[in-house]
Enzyme design. Structure first.
Site, short mmCIF file in Angstrom:
data_model
loop_
_atom_site.label_atom_id
_atom_site.label_comp_id
_atom_site.label_asym_id
_atom_site.label_seq_id
_atom_site.Cartn_x
_atom_site.Cartn_y
_atom_site.Cartn_z
CB SER A 95 -0.88 0.01 1.25
OG SER A 95 -1.56 1.24 1.41
CE1 TYR A 108 -4.11 -2.24 5.03
CE2 TYR A 108 -3.52 0.04 4.54
CZ TYR A 108 -3.84 -1.23 4.11
OH TYR A 108 -3.90 -1.51 2.77
CE LYS A 112 -1.40 -3.67 3.31
NZ LYS A 112 -1.51 -4.88 2.47
CB SER A 144 -11.86 -2.52 -3.14
OG SER A 144 -11.41 -1.98 -1.92
#
Length: 237
Positions: A95, A108, A112, A144
């Site tokens: 990401s 998160y 990553k 998404s």
């Protein structure tokens, strides 16, 4: 367009990235069916929308277990096969959050960043296998279902509002650019529109300016989140 694929050309297996004990058997099932694995695309993971001060630590454990440990576990079994063949591509969907930091996504971003560090280091261990490619794809916001399934401040809670997705990159464009990157053995590809792409360059080459900018943009991101607006929208206006 009529596909030339037969039933034997397609195998779909259920896989739980958090059930690491099942990854070797899954790999062996694919090898038994096809005889080889040319490409592994690591594309499983969940994002996050919560402030650190509000978030239970078991959420961070779950993020690392899924996004990081699950990914490298599956990679380990597939890589063993690729080393035997001396050939293959391992593609990991990281990401832009693996390059920069941002509020509401501390866990998160950490997962990553962990993937970035792991695969950059793994690449240096495979210098005797020049035909094994380690490829990292770093998308910005893409249309998404990821926002509907994000981690929040506790494991039992889901996000109430997922927000508008029209400002995000269309899914098919992201997929096409990913395939182009894989076909050309690009070690790291930033697949994003501006302003996210510009921020990536700033974070890479002028981090002091990036920290200043992110503090300003981050404040609006948090305000939007608390108001029920998609946090990513704060970067698109």
């Amino acid at each position: 367009e009529i596909s030339s694929l037969s039933e034997n050309d397609i195998l779909v297996l259920r896989l739980d990235l958090t059930d690491r004990s099942s990854h070797e058997a899954a790999t062996n099932s694919v090898l038994k069916h096809f005889g080889k694995i040319d490409v592994l695309v690591n594309n499983g993971g969940r994002s996050q929308r919560s402030l650190f001060v509000d978030t239970n630590l078991d959420v961070y454990s779950a993020i690392i277990e899924l996004n990081y440990l699950g990914t490298i576990s599956l990679t380990k079994y597939v890589l063993n096969h690729m080393i035997q063949r001396k050939k293959g591509k391992i593609v990991t969907v990281s990401s832009v959050m693996g390059i920069m930091g941002a509020p509401l996504a501390t866990g998160y971003c950490a997962s990553k960043h962990a993937l970035q560090g792991f695969f950059n280091s793994l690449r240096t261990e495979l210098t005797d296998y020049p035909e094994i490619s380690i490829i990292q794809i770093c998308p910005g916001p893409v249309q998404s279902q990821i926002i509907k399934n994000v981690f929040t401040e506790n494991l039992a809670k889901s996000l109430e509002k997922s927000g508008d997705q029209s400002h995000k990159m269309p899914t098919d464009r992201c997929a096409r650019l990913t395939l182009v990157s894989v076909a050309n053995d690009v070690k790291e590809a930033w697949v994003s529109d501006h302003p996210y792409l510009a921020v990536c360059y700033l974070w890479q080459y002028a981090p002091t300016w990036a920290w200043w900018l992110m503090n300003r943009m981050g404040k609006r991101r948090i305000q939007n989140f608390k108001s029920g607006i998609d946090a990513d929208a704060s970067y698109s206006r």
